[in-house]
Every structure is written in C-alpha cells, then in structure tokens.
Motif scaffolding. Sequence first.
Motif, PDB file in Angstrom:
ATOM      1  N   ALA A 275      18.836   1.670 -10.918  1.00  0.00           N
ATOM      2  CA  ALA A 275      18.352   0.450 -11.564  1.00  0.00           C
ATOM      3  C   ALA A 275      16.875   0.272 -11.250  1.00  0.00           C
ATOM      4  N   VAL A 276      16.061   0.050 -12.280  1.00  0.00           N
ATOM      5  CA  VAL A 276      14.623  -0.123 -12.099  1.00  0.00           C
ATOM      6  C   VAL A 276      14.219  -1.504 -12.594  1.00  0.00           C
ATOM      7  N   VAL A 277      13.576  -2.259 -11.711  1.00  0.00           N
ATOM      8  CA  VAL A 277      13.132  -3.620 -12.023  1.00  0.00           C
ATOM      9  C   VAL A 277      11.623  -3.680 -11.867  1.00  0.00           C
ATOM     10  N   THR A 278      10.939  -4.227 -12.860  1.00  0.00           N
ATOM     11  CA  THR A 278       9.483  -4.316 -12.804  1.00  0.00           C
ATOM     12  C   THR A 278       9.040  -5.716 -12.412  1.00  0.00           C
ATOM     13  N   SER A 279       8.130  -5.781 -11.445  1.00  0.00           N
ATOM     14  CA  SER A 279       7.534  -7.057 -11.042  1.00  0.00           C
ATOM     15  C   SER A 279       6.028  -6.846 -10.919  1.00  0.00           C
ATOM     16  N   SER A 280       5.336  -7.878 -10.506  1.00  0.00           N
ATOM     17  CA  SER A 280       3.878  -7.822 -10.445  1.00  0.00           C
ATOM     18  C   SER A 280       3.393  -7.956  -9.015  1.00  0.00           C
ATOM     19  N   ARG A 281       2.313  -7.269  -8.710  1.00  0.00           N
ATOM     20  CA  ARG A 281       1.702  -7.392  -7.386  1.00  0.00           C
ATOM     21  C   ARG A 281       0.787  -8.612  -7.301  1.00  0.00           C
ATOM     22  N   ALA A 282       0.650  -9.359  -8.402  1.00  0.00           N
ATOM     23  CA  ALA A 282      -0.281 -10.491  -8.449  1.00  0.00           C
ATOM     24  C   ALA A 282       0.221 -11.705  -7.680  1.00  0.00           C
ATOM     25  N   ARG A 286       4.918 -14.472 -14.510  1.00  0.00           N
ATOM     26  CA  ARG A 286       6.045 -13.616 -14.866  1.00  0.00           C
ATOM     27  C   ARG A 286       5.596 -12.183 -15.149  1.00  0.00           C
ATOM     28  N   ALA A 287       6.468 -11.253 -14.807  1.00  0.00           N
ATOM     29  CA  ALA A 287       6.260  -9.872 -15.237  1.00  0.00           C
ATOM     30  C   ALA A 287       6.616  -9.790 -16.714  1.00  0.00           C
ATOM     31  N   ALA A 288       5.791  -9.120 -17.487  1.00  0.00           N
ATOM     32  CA  ALA A 288       5.985  -9.059 -18.933  1.00  0.00           C
ATOM     33  C   ALA A 288       7.194  -8.203 -19.294  1.00  0.00           C
TER      34      ALA A 288
END
Length: 331
Positions: A275-282, A286-288
Amino acid sequence: MSTKPKVAIIGTGGTISSMGRGPLELIDYGAAGVVLDVHGVIARVPELALVADVLPVPFKAIPSTALAWPEWKQLVLICDRLSAEHPDLAGVVVTHGTASLEETAYFLSLTLKIPQPVVVVGAQRPASALAGDGPMNLLNACRVAADPGARGLGALVLLNDEIQAAREVTKTSTLRLQTFRTADFGALGHADADLVAWYRRPLRRLAPDTEFDVRGLDALPRVDIAYTYAGADGTAIEAFVAAGAKGIVTAGFAPGYVTPAMSEAMAAAVKQGVAVVTSSRAMSGRAAKTSKNTALGFVTADNLTPQKARVLLALALAHGITDLERVFATY
C-alpha cells in the motif's frame, strides 16, 4: 470526601521527567542519566492537589525516541484498566517526551475505547531547569483531562496553555516553548488561569468510536516513510519493499508530488501488494489527489503529516482494511 476530580497520571519519561546537571542545562540534560518516575514528577508539582485528586500510574521512564507499538498498546490497556477500576475517574494524563508525542497521541486518538478524556503532555525544558515549563503543563493537562468539554474529542495534546487535537498537531520547533502547533486550523482551546476555554471541535472520527481495536493485536505491519528530495531515485522504496514493508508513506514535495524515478518505484511496489500513501513534507495543507497517482494505485493522506499517515495506514492494514481512500477521508 474530596470534591476534586480524580485524574490518573501515567508516566512514560521524556524531558518533562528528566533531571539535568544544573538549572541552566536545557539541551544536554540527558547526559546526567536521571529520569524521574511518575511519583517523582508529581512530587515536584504539589500544586496538582489544588485541581485534582491525582492517581499516579508508573509505566516507564524512557525517552520518547524509544516508544513505539509495544508501549502504545500497553497504554491502551492501562487506560482500559483504569477506566474499569475507577468508575469515578474523570480523565487520564500521559506524560511523554516531545520527540514522538504527536504519534503516540494520534495512535491513542484512533484506538482508545474508554469514555474518559486522555491528554498527552510534555515539556521543552527538563524538570531541573530554571523556569521549566513542565509543572504548569502538567497542572493544565490535569485540568483539561477533568473538564467535561474534553469528552468526545479523542486524545488531546496540552503544552504552553494550548489544547490541540492529536490528529492535527505537530512539533514545529526544536527548542521553543510554543513548538506544538496546528498549522491550518489552530488550537481547540486554551487552559487559562481562570478557566479551560474551548473554541472548536475536530470533525474527523475519533476514539472511542473507531473501527480500530488493538487489544487483540500482537504487532503492527511494517510501514515506512520515504522522504522526497530533488533527484531522489527509487532506492529507498525498493529497500523498504525488500525489508518486508506492507505499506509506504511518501513525504513528497508540496502538494505531495515525488520525482519520476521515485514514482516508478512506488508503482512497482503497488504491483507487489504494498500500500502506497502520498503525503507532503510541507506540514500544512492537503496532499493532492491526481488522476495519475490514482491510476498508479496511490492513496492520498489528505492533510495528515507523513508520521501521522504512517500510524493510520499501519492500523488499517493490521485490521485487514482495503478501502484506504475511505479510511483517510474518515480519520
């Protein structure tokens, strides 16, 4: 018979429990090797008796860098026991080091099964420091845990007079007292001298009304975080898969993008059942959710930080949940 609320304090160590070599030792205090147990912490704040009948609960006196799944589950079980054994219990306070405080708090906010509020508290300065922040943080945590307004908000975080939601708060500064902040939405309320003042409530699903029950779990599946940077290739992703990761969270460029090479490795991981989940380092926003990422099988973490997304993903996978888009939209 006392009219003060009963509040249990579980001690896990951390800066709030640490004693340095002198009052000006604010950074390298760990070199002294002295960490108070919960009884020692409470003894240094006799003013606690003014706001609550305190029930000390010894646990561990270790830095929060050493806390993870085994301790998280034990804390859930201890809270279960305290709630069952003390029908008059108003709330629970967990003293904790600030390094991983937000992760423990979010885990508890997803997994606790008791009606009483649980407040996680820490300090930026050790117990031995001149003008240490620990005593007032602890006293205010007890006030918040006993406050009726804290019920139904999941686990809470209290430092610097500010009450934060476990899901939203993150440590933003290494040394400043106002380090724990909720970037997008702000605090839930304040523990002021005259009253505990509330201003908003979190909307996402919270303990005890969640689908996660860790009391029968022996372990969490391996979930890793891959940090994105200019020129990043797929080496970290491939290494995590080889190490047995069941899930990978990316800390991507804002708003959640990664390099082409990293994306290619992530897509290969999905094909292998990871499972791959994308988030932001900012750390804000929200992650797009893009059509390309969706086509590749990536799930967006919404506005969770990478470390919080890792906690939620691990719990979901541990419970055999496959509709991860729903999970990240719900919690």
